[in-house]
Structure formats: structure tokens, C-alpha cells
Design a protein around this motif. Structure first.
Motif, PDB file in Angstrom:
ATOM      1  N   GLU A  36       0.816  -1.213   0.000  1.00 24.55           N
ATOM      2  CA  GLU A  36       0.000   0.000   0.000  1.00 24.55           C
ATOM      3  C   GLU A  36       0.851   1.265   0.000  1.00 24.55           C
ATOM      4  N   TYR A  37       1.871   1.315   0.818  1.00 22.41           N
ATOM      5  CA  TYR A  37       2.598   2.569   1.030  1.00 22.41           C
ATOM      6  C   TYR A  37       3.871   2.704   0.197  1.00 22.41           C
ATOM      7  N   VAL A  38       4.297   1.621  -0.468  1.00 19.57           N
ATOM      8  CA  VAL A  38       5.519   1.708  -1.276  1.00 19.57           C
ATOM      9  C   VAL A  38       5.243   1.333  -2.730  1.00 19.57           C
ATOM     10  N   LEU A  39       4.835   0.091  -2.962  1.00 18.75           N
ATOM     11  CA  LEU A  39       4.752  -0.410  -4.327  1.00 18.75           C
ATOM     12  C   LEU A  39       3.631   0.246  -5.128  1.00 18.75           C
ATOM     13  N   ASP A  40       2.466   0.429  -4.523  1.00 14.82           N
ATOM     14  CA  ASP A  40       1.355   1.046  -5.248  1.00 14.82           C
ATOM     15  C   ASP A  40       1.674   2.481  -5.654  1.00 14.82           C
ATOM     16  N   LYS A  41       2.364   3.228  -4.797  1.00 13.35           N
ATOM     17  CA  LYS A  41       2.728   4.604  -5.132  1.00 13.35           C
ATOM     18  C   LYS A  41       3.704   4.646  -6.302  1.00 13.35           C
ATOM     19  N   ILE A  42       4.655   3.706  -6.337  1.00 11.96           N
ATOM     20  CA  ILE A  42       5.596   3.661  -7.459  1.00 11.96           C
ATOM     21  C   ILE A  42       4.889   3.239  -8.735  1.00 11.96           C
ATOM     22  N   ASN A  43       3.949   2.298  -8.623  1.00 15.57           N
ATOM     23  CA  ASN A  43       3.219   1.831  -9.802  1.00 15.57           C
ATOM     24  C   ASN A  43       2.406   2.936 -10.452  1.00 15.57           C
ATOM     25  N   ARG A  44       1.851   3.819  -9.638  1.00 14.87           N
ATOM     26  CA  ARG A  44       1.064   4.917 -10.210  1.00 14.87           C
ATOM     27  C   ARG A  44       1.922   5.851 -11.057  1.00 14.87           C
ATOM     28  N   ARG A  45       3.175   5.984 -10.721  1.00 11.49           N
ATOM     29  CA  ARG A  45       4.063   6.862 -11.489  1.00 11.49           C
ATOM     30  C   ARG A  45       4.595   6.190 -12.750  1.00 11.49           C
ATOM     31  N   ALA A 103      17.352  -6.358  -9.860  1.00  7.03           N
ATOM     32  CA  ALA A 103      17.596  -6.089 -11.276  1.00  7.03           C
ATOM     33  C   ALA A 103      16.277  -5.979 -12.036  1.00  7.03           C
ATOM     34  N   ARG A 104      15.286  -6.793 -11.683  1.00  3.64           N
ATOM     35  CA  ARG A 104      13.986  -6.688 -12.353  1.00  3.64           C
ATOM     36  C   ARG A 104      13.308  -5.361 -12.048  1.00  3.64           C
ATOM     37  N   LEU A 105      13.406  -4.890 -10.810  1.00  2.00           N
ATOM     38  CA  LEU A 105      12.801  -3.597 -10.473  1.00  2.00           C
ATOM     39  C   LEU A 105      13.450  -2.466 -11.261  1.00  2.00           C
ATOM     40  N   LYS A 160      -0.401  -4.646 -17.207  1.00  2.00           N
ATOM     41  CA  LYS A 160      -0.873  -5.586 -16.196  1.00  2.00           C
ATOM     42  C   LYS A 160       0.166  -6.657 -15.886  1.00  2.00           C
ATOM     43  N   VAL A 161       0.826  -7.164 -16.937  1.00  2.00           N
ATOM     44  CA  VAL A 161       1.837  -8.211 -16.725  1.00  2.00           C
ATOM     45  C   VAL A 161       3.020  -7.658 -15.944  1.00  2.00           C
ATOM     46  N   LYS A 162       3.525  -6.497 -16.356  1.00  2.00           N
ATOM     47  CA  LYS A 162       4.656  -5.893 -15.657  1.00  2.00           C
ATOM     48  C   LYS A 162       4.257  -5.437 -14.257  1.00  2.00           C
ATOM     49  N   HIS A 163       3.010  -5.008 -14.115  1.00  2.00           N
ATOM     50  CA  HIS A 163       2.524  -4.590 -12.792  1.00  2.00           C
ATOM     51  C   HIS A 163       2.595  -5.750 -11.801  1.00  2.00           C
ATOM     52  N   SER A 164       2.162  -6.945 -12.243  1.00  2.00           N
ATOM     53  CA  SER A 164       2.193  -8.116 -11.370  1.00  2.00           C
ATOM     54  C   SER A 164       3.633  -8.519 -11.031  1.00  2.00           C
ATOM     55  N   LYS A 165       4.516  -8.507 -12.031  1.00  2.00           N
ATOM     56  CA  LYS A 165       5.914  -8.863 -11.787  1.00  2.00           C
ATOM     57  C   LYS A 165       6.606  -7.824 -10.907  1.00  2.00           C
ATOM     58  N   PHE A 166       6.248  -6.563 -11.084  1.00  2.00           N
ATOM     59  CA  PHE A 166       6.842  -5.509 -10.260  1.00  2.00           C
ATOM     60  C   PHE A 166       6.449  -5.691  -8.798  1.00  2.00           C
ATOM     61  N   ASN A 167       5.191  -6.004  -8.546  1.00  2.00           N
ATOM     62  CA  ASN A 167       4.750  -6.235  -7.166  1.00  2.00           C
ATOM     63  C   ASN A 167       5.454  -7.451  -6.547  1.00  2.00           C
ATOM     64  N   ARG A 187      -2.136 -14.064 -11.663  1.00  2.00           N
ATOM     65  CA  ARG A 187      -2.662 -14.675 -12.875  1.00  2.00           C
ATOM     66  C   ARG A 187      -2.503 -16.193 -12.831  1.00  2.00           C
ATOM     67  N   LYS A 188      -3.440 -16.898 -13.450  1.00  2.00           N
ATOM     68  CA  LYS A 188      -3.428 -18.358 -13.415  1.00  2.00           C
ATOM     69  C   LYS A 188      -2.151 -18.939 -14.017  1.00  2.00           C
ATOM     70  N   GLU A 189      -1.592 -18.251 -15.016  1.00  2.00           N
ATOM     71  CA  GLU A 189      -0.374 -18.750 -15.642  1.00  2.00           C
ATOM     72  C   GLU A 189       0.816 -18.708 -14.689  1.00  2.00           C
ATOM     73  N   GLU A 190       0.790 -17.785 -13.720  1.00  2.00           N
ATOM     74  CA  GLU A 190       1.907 -17.619 -12.799  1.00  2.00           C
ATOM     75  C   GLU A 190       1.791 -18.489 -11.549  1.00  2.00           C
TER      76      GLU A 190
END
Length: 336
Positions: free
Chosen positions: A55-64, A192-194, A69-76, A145-148
Motif C-alpha cells: 500500500e505505502y511503497v509499491l502502489d505509489k511507485i506503480n502509479r508513477r 535487477a527486475r525492479l 498488467k503483466v509488468k505490474h504483477s511482476k513488479f509487485n 494470474r493463473k499462468e503464474e
């Protein structure tokens, strides 16, 4: 007081034993069924901390970043694991240094079985089990996601089997060193992924992860050979004694069994290295294909620019002239 005793059952590790030493008494711990209650409590703590980081770290970075959707899930996923692996590496390094497991490698197998554990060692293992068990309901909460899901389930199961196996078979000292090496490599990978998600042209940290991964694999294999091949066969108490926690050290007197275990370990490490090499080759192939496509696009744009200049004539002393030397301007006819 009744409430306090019940609270301690959830918060603090159980089964403490006072062992006499030359300086007095030393409080140690062993495992039992009450550990499940403590693990359950820290599963809820892990879920709460997971939500706070999200809530306080990852979601704020994602908004910027405005990721797909795929990268959003991997980023989290990588963001949560970076926080966990960094904390675990620092904590595990502190434990192995203060307990002297690094300065004295012989302590990894001496006096096996290591039934009695220091407080910080037992608490570390309970928290590790709680974290990987909390990852199961998080698959639903995070709407993975079901694939993951199969990939993440395999990862969670492998961690749980290895951590619980080291804890229940009294190989906690060896397990701490192996977890430290594994978490160190995983930290660099997810970091490295981030960085890649924030800047797709920046892949330098993947090269750092590749070096760390190879080094940690070599140390892991060396540690297995040292402990299984040379350490445990020299343990004084080789008799099967489940009550004292000695489950299988007697088997390592048999050279056939010892070599079979080492062969399985080597095959597993070889499969891990093969997947790593395959991943690196695929990444390099994609990189060179991207570079070659960029060069083709640049060459095409340059050729198109030359063609436009050729079609529109050339400049000479500030005057545009055609290729035959005549002026491209139309001549005005004099009126009669």
C-alpha cells in the motif's frame, strides 16, 4: 496471568531448556508441536507487513510508472521479495556471524545432531516458515494470474521443504548458510527486475546478478561436498537415535549412500545452472536482435534522408540546383 501465558505461546518460541555450562546456565530451545501456534501468529504478521509494503511503497511507485498488467504483477512480486530477501540476508548474516558458523566451518557438523538451538536461530526459522506459508493465501489476495500460479507454488514448496527439512532434521547450521547464499542471489535478481521495469535500457544489474549467482552456486556445491562428503561421516555418534535427533548420520558411513547423495546434489545444481545458462543465452539473443533491428532502422532512415536530398537537388553557394546543374526554379517568359 492466564492471558499472558497464552500470549507468550503465540509470540515467543517454546520448548526452552536450561543447559549447564562452565559460566552458569545457557537457555536453548528445541522444536515441538507448539511451534505451529507461533508460526500461525507470525503468518498473520507477515500478511499485515505484506499489505503495508504494497500500500505505502509499491502502489505509489506503480502509479508513477504506468506499467502494463503483466509488468505490474511482476513488479509487485519483485518488490515484495526484495524487501523480504534484504531483511533475511541482513538477519541471517548477523546470526551466522554472532554464532560463529562462518569463522568456524567445522561447527556445521561437529556435535551433530544440533538438537538445541539458540533463541535467534529458532526464531529465524519460525519466521521463515511463517513467511513462505503466508505466500499461499497471498496468491489469492494479490490476484495472481493463473499462468503464474504453478511457478510460484513450486517456488514456495521448494523453500518450505528445504527450510522445514533443515529445521526438523537438526541441520539448522548448514541450512542457515545455504539460505544466506540463496537469498543473496535472489535479492540481486529481483532488484535487477525492479530497475529494468523503471528503465528498460538499464540491464547492468542483471550482469551483477549473473556473477553473484554463479559464485553462490559454487559455494553451495562446495559446502554440500564439505559437510556431506567429509563432515558428517566423521561424527562420533553414528548410531540411529531418533529420540536424540540423530536421524541419518549413520548412513554417511556407507560410501555408496554418501556418493549417491552427492550425485543427486550435483545433478540438482547442474539443472539449476542449465536453466541459468538458458536464461542468459535467451537474454543475450534478444539484446543482439534488438541492437541489429535498431541498426537496420537507423540505416534505413539514413538512406531515406539521402534519397530525399537527391530528389530535391543539392545546394551550391546557397542556391538550390538540380542534378544536371540547371536551376530547379521555373523561368518566367517575357511578355511580347
Amino acid at each position: 496471568q492466564v492471558t499472558a501465558k497464552t500470549a507468550f505461546l503465540f509470540i515467543l518460541p517454546q520448548y526452552n531448556v536450561s543447559l549447564p555450562t562452565a559460566d552458569g546456565e545457557l537457555v536453548q530451545y528445541h522444536y515441538g508441536l507448539k511451534d505451529l501456534v507461533t508460526i500461525l501468529f507470525y503468518i498473520f504478521i507477515a500478511i499485515i507487513l505484506h499489505a503495508v509494503v504494497q500500500e505505502y511503497v509499491l502502489d505509489k511507485i506503480n502509479r508513477r510508472l504506468h506499467l502494463s498488467k503483466v509488468k505490474h504483477s511482476k513488479f509487485n512480486e519483485s518488490g515484495q521479495l526484495v524487501a523480504f530477501h534484504l531483511t533475511s540476508v541482513i538477519w541471517c548474516l548477523y546470526v551466522v556471524v554472532t554464532e560463529g558458523y562462518i569463522s568456524n566451518p567445522r561447527s556445521l557438523w561437529e556435535n551433530y545432531p544440533h538438537v538445541y538451538l539458540p533463541f535467534q536461530v529458532k526464531f529465524f526459522y519460525l519466521c521463515q516458515l511463517a513467511y513462505w506459508l503466508h505466500a499461499l493465501p497471498e496468491l489469492y489476495f494479490q490476484k495472481v494470474r493463473k499462468e503464474e500460479i504453478p511457478r510460484q507454488l513450486r517456488c514456495i514448496a521448494l523453500y518450505l521443504v528445504h527450510i522445514a527439512g533443515a529445521y526438523l532434521l537438526n541441520l539448522t547450521r548448514l541450512g542457515l548458510i545455504l539460505l544466506l547464499l540463496q537469498y543473496l542471489a535472489e535479492f540481486f535478481f529481483h532488484m535487477a527486475r525492479l530497475v529494468y521495469f523503471t528503465d528498460e535500457n538499464n540491464e547492468k544489474l542483471f550482469n551483477v546478478w549473473a556473477v553473484v549467482f554463479v559464485v553462490t552456486r559454487l559455494f553451495t556445491l562446495t559446502l554440500y561436498i564439505l559437510v556431506i562428503g567429509f563432515g558428517l561421516p566423521r561424527v562420533e555418534n553414528q548410531a540411529l537415535d531418533p529420540e536424540r535427533g540423530n536421524f541419518f548420520s549413520f548412513l554417511f558411513n556407507n560410501i555408496l549412500f554418501r556418493m549417491s547423495v552427492l550425485l543427486l546434489v550435483c545433478l540438482f545444481q547442474a539443472s539449476v545452472m542449465w536453466r541459468f545458462i538458458h536464461f542468459q543465452l535467451r537474454r543475450w539473443r534478444e539484446y543482439w536482435n534488438e541492437q541489429s533491428s535498431r541498426k537496420r532502422v537507423a540505416a534505413g532512415a539514413k538512406q531515406q534522408t539521402k534519397q530525399l536530398k537527391r530528389d530535391s537537388g543539392y545546394h551550391e553557394n546557397g542556391v538550390v540546383k538540380a542534378e544536371n546543374g540547371t536551376s530547379p526554379r521555373t523561368k518566367k517568359l517575357k511578355s511580347p
